[in-house]
Motif scaffolding. Structure first.
Motif, PDB file in Angstrom:
ATOM      1  N   LEU A 389      33.682  31.040  34.404  1.00 13.06           N
ATOM      2  CA  LEU A 389      32.950  32.038  35.176  1.00 13.06           C
ATOM      3  C   LEU A 389      32.150  32.930  34.229  1.00 13.06           C
ATOM      4  O   LEU A 389      32.594  34.015  33.863  1.00 13.06           O
ATOM      5  CB  LEU A 389      33.919  32.885  36.004  1.00 13.06           C
ATOM      6  N   GLY A 392      31.032  35.800  37.190  1.00 13.77           N
ATOM      7  CA  GLY A 392      32.299  36.132  37.833  1.00 13.77           C
ATOM      8  C   GLY A 392      32.210  37.105  38.980  1.00 13.77           C
ATOM      9  O   GLY A 392      33.107  37.161  39.827  1.00 13.77           O
ATOM     10  N   HIS A 393      31.141  37.922  39.018  1.00 13.29           N
ATOM     11  CA  HIS A 393      31.056  38.942  40.065  1.00 13.29           C
ATOM     12  C   HIS A 393      29.615  39.064  40.556  1.00 13.29           C
ATOM     13  O   HIS A 393      29.102  40.168  40.750  1.00 13.29           O
ATOM     14  CB  HIS A 393      31.558  40.276  39.514  1.00 13.29           C
ATOM     15  N   ILE A 415      35.217  38.794  33.306  1.00 11.79           N
ATOM     16  CA  ILE A 415      36.456  38.125  33.712  1.00 11.79           C
ATOM     17  C   ILE A 415      37.516  38.138  32.601  1.00 11.79           C
ATOM     18  O   ILE A 415      38.691  38.421  32.868  1.00 11.79           O
ATOM     19  CB  ILE A 415      36.169  36.677  34.154  1.00 11.79           C
ATOM     20  N   ALA A 429      33.649  35.847  42.679  1.00 12.17           N
ATOM     21  CA  ALA A 429      33.927  34.438  42.387  1.00 12.17           C
ATOM     22  C   ALA A 429      35.191  33.951  43.073  1.00 12.17           C
ATOM     23  O   ALA A 429      35.292  32.774  43.445  1.00 12.17           O
ATOM     24  CB  ALA A 429      34.048  34.243  40.876  1.00 12.17           C
ATOM     25  N   TYR A 430      36.162  34.844  43.276  1.00 14.54           N
ATOM     26  CA  TYR A 430      37.425  34.450  43.884  1.00 14.54           C
ATOM     27  C   TYR A 430      37.388  34.489  45.412  1.00 14.54           C
ATOM     28  O   TYR A 430      38.428  34.375  46.062  1.00 14.54           O
ATOM     29  CB  TYR A 430      38.552  35.320  43.335  1.00 14.54           C
ATOM     30  N   ASP A 447      30.341  30.124  40.065  1.00 12.14           N
ATOM     31  CA  ASP A 447      29.240  31.081  40.008  1.00 12.14           C
ATOM     32  C   ASP A 447      28.025  30.569  40.778  1.00 12.14           C
ATOM     33  O   ASP A 447      27.236  31.366  41.308  1.00 12.14           O
ATOM     34  CB  ASP A 447      28.861  31.398  38.557  1.00 12.14           C
TER      35      ASP A 447
END
Length: 592
Positions: A389, A392-393, A415, A429-430, A447
């Motif tokens: 990732l 990641g966000h 991350i 991402a989660y 991503d």
């Protein structure tokens, strides 16, 4: 329950029988919600959250039934609102553990036999009002500038001091004058010596949990709205210093930590990781003020100090037109502060979901934003080839727009230093399908899924509701909705109204919008085998034009000899054979 986000008072207003509201011990942030709309409320419990800001003087106006107000252990500042002191049925008031300042207002209740009354551990000052002198002294503890009963500290002067010219005094004789001058010289010399010695010592920081607040000069705030970021520190720790660590050589020593803390600032937003501020900092090199973004992260203790420093320096070495540069960071055991350059046009989320609801973002601008986001993400993939990732966000609130509406990614590459449990709950991402059943199986294509959701959000103007869910329970609401609308016929029915003005001009742009819509769906494929990787996503996004007749540029981030060519509407999606989810699937063909 670790709840966070926005408290929707308008929805609560529809609950006509609601008399008590409590969110004690959660993670709500931001200003005081407008609870005064719920005039029939009898009890309000907001203690032990992260609410902050000044409470308006009329915040409790009209709440004549309100008996209990508990706002303890937040980060409220400014004056205690007078409307609290005027609540006719008030029996419990707990404002302890905030940063309330100034004088305590007069309480006008007929019966002042409070069951709970606590103003301790604030920054209140002046004489305690006569109506409160029968309260327990512990109710006022931790306000060192308060005086008068029931405290043992007497007031030398009333709060409203008047100044008069002193009456003439006899002139001192020569001997007295020499003594006075000698004493004054000694005192000044001692002060200078102490300041010199302290100036040579490193600044040390807090051993306890550091509380970051907005400390306001009341008169300045009322006239200009300016606020200052202040870090309250206690119990100096030898292991830490108070340095601002620059990660870019060209910005080194342009300002220091104290200059940053003294800067006028405003809250840009609060999220699941902490608060974001815009600070106007004086640049020591240019002598001019410049805007910086300060992000406070509360839950970033996944690695040790050395590893954190190394990772921040690596992030600081990144350079790309579509990344918001990390300038500096400040390390504390409980809180981390990251300092970025400022984007003049705010976040993409603000433009899509703010007051204008995206109506100012026309198709060419939205296409430019998506292309810039894809290029920035592709760069991160090249810089972190072994990291699943690299961002990641990735979401619209982490896409910042500069003065030319060029996108800049922020909160990237974090991350490795985030607390895993918090990341699993809140990071974009989660929320992906592969992480939806508590498997947390993020892949190198995760991503890309976030990029696909962002494309759909930009085209439709709809907020991805699945980002609001915490922990593994997830479904791709936005992608499923688009799928439902277009599975029978690919049409512009899903597009946001802000885009429609361009589409209705019949200039060939609708076909390009549909291309980008299909690209977004291919990036959101639930099946990892069918989902595009970042290279293919970037390539296809670069081929999208403002209209069918536009000459497009074959983009190569590392090649100065870029070529130009016409791009046809050929079989663009031959690789992605279908879009599937738990409920349905349909084929994708080049001309569908």
């Amino acid at each position: 329950m670790e709840l966070s986000g926005i408290i929707d008072v308008d929805t609560l207003f529809e609950l006509s029988n609601l008399t008590s509201f409590s969110v004690i011990g959660n993670n709500f942030e931001g200003p005081m919600p407008e609870f005064k709309k719920i005039v029939w409320l009898k009890a309000l419990f907001l203690s032990n959250n992260r609410f902050s800001g000044e409470i308006d003087d009329d915040a409790f106006e009209g709440m004549r039934r309100l008996k209990k107000v508990h706002l303890a252990e937040n980060e409220f500042f400014g004056y205690i609102p007078k409307s609290i002191a005027e609540l006719p049925k008030l029996l419990e008031l707990d404002l302890s553990g905030n940063i309330f300042q100034g004088l305590i207002p007069q309480f006008h209740q007929k019966n002042l036999n409070f069951n709970v009354f606590d103003l301790s551990n604030n920054q209140l000052e002046g004489m305690i009002p006569e109506s409160l002198i029968n309260q327990d002294p512990s109710s006022f503890a931790g306000n060192k500038y308060l005086c008068g009963k029931p405290l043992t500290k007497s007031c030398n002067a009333t709060p409203n001091v008047t100044f008069e010219f002193p009456s003439p005094r006899p002139k001192p004789n020569r001997h007295t004058l020499i003594i006075v001058i000698t004493v004054a010289v000694i005192v000044v010399a001692s002060i200078l010596a102490v300041l010199f010695i302290r100036g040579r010592r490193p600044i040390k920081s807090s051993k306890k949990l550091i509380k970051t607040t907005l400390h306001t000069n009341q008169s300045a705030y009322n006239t200009s709205g300016a606020q200052s970021i202040v870090i309250l520190t206690n119990d100096l720790n030898k292991e830490e210093n108070g340095e601002l660590n620059f990660v870019r050589e060209d910005r080194r020593n342009s300002f220091d930590l104290q200059g940053l803390l003294r800067a006028s600032a405003e809250v840009l937003g609060s999220g699941s990781f902490g608060s974001t501020y815009k600070a106007m900092v004086l640049n020591n090199n240019s002598g001019k003020e410049e805007a910086m973004v300060v992000k406070r992260f509360r839950l970033m203790n996944n690695v040790g100090k050395h590893e954190f420093y190394e990772h921040m320096r690596r992030l600081g070495s990144l350079s790309h037109p579509n990344l918001l540069p990390l300038v500096a960071f400040h390390y504390r055991k409980q809180d981390k502060f990251l300092v970025y350059d400022f984007g003049e046009n705010g976040s993409l989320a603000t433009h899509l979901h703010g007051r204008n609801n995206g109506c100012m973002l026309r198709w060419p601008t939205r296409l430019k934003i998506i292309k810039g986001v894809a290029r920035g993400l592709a760069y991160l993939y090249t810089q972190f080839p072994n990291q699943r990732l690299p961002h990641g966000h990735l979401k619209s609130s982490n896409v910042i727009l500069d003065v030319e509406f060029e996108p800049r990614l922020t909160e990237y590459g974090l991350i490795p230093v985030m607390n895993k449990s918090h990341a699993l709950k809140f990071m974009a991402a989660y929320k992906s399908p592969e992480s939806s059943h508590r498997t947390n199986a993020a892949t190198e294509k995760t991503d890309v899924w976030c990029l696909g959701i962002l494309i759909l959000e930009v085209l439709t103007g709809r907020f991805p509701a699945n980002y609001l869910s915490h922990g593994g329970e997830n479904n791709a609401d936005l992608a499923s909705w688009v799928n439902t609308v277009v599975r029978e016929e690919w049409s512009g029915e899903v597009f946001d109204e802000g885009i429609m003005g361009i589409r209705n001009n019949n200039n060939g742009s609708e076909g390009e919008m549909l291309k980008l819509l299909r690209i977004g769906m291919c990036c959101c494929e639930w099946d990892l085998e069918s989902r595009w990787d970042w290279r293919e996503a970037l390539e296809k996004i670069e081929e999208v034009k403002e209209n069918n007749n536009e000459i497009t540029r074959d983009y190569d981030d590392n090649n100065s000899n870029n070529s130009y060519s016409y791009v046809s509407d050929g079989d663009l999606y031959s690789k992605a054979t279908s879009f599937t989810n738990d409920d349905f699937s349909f084929p994708l063909t080049g001309n569908s």
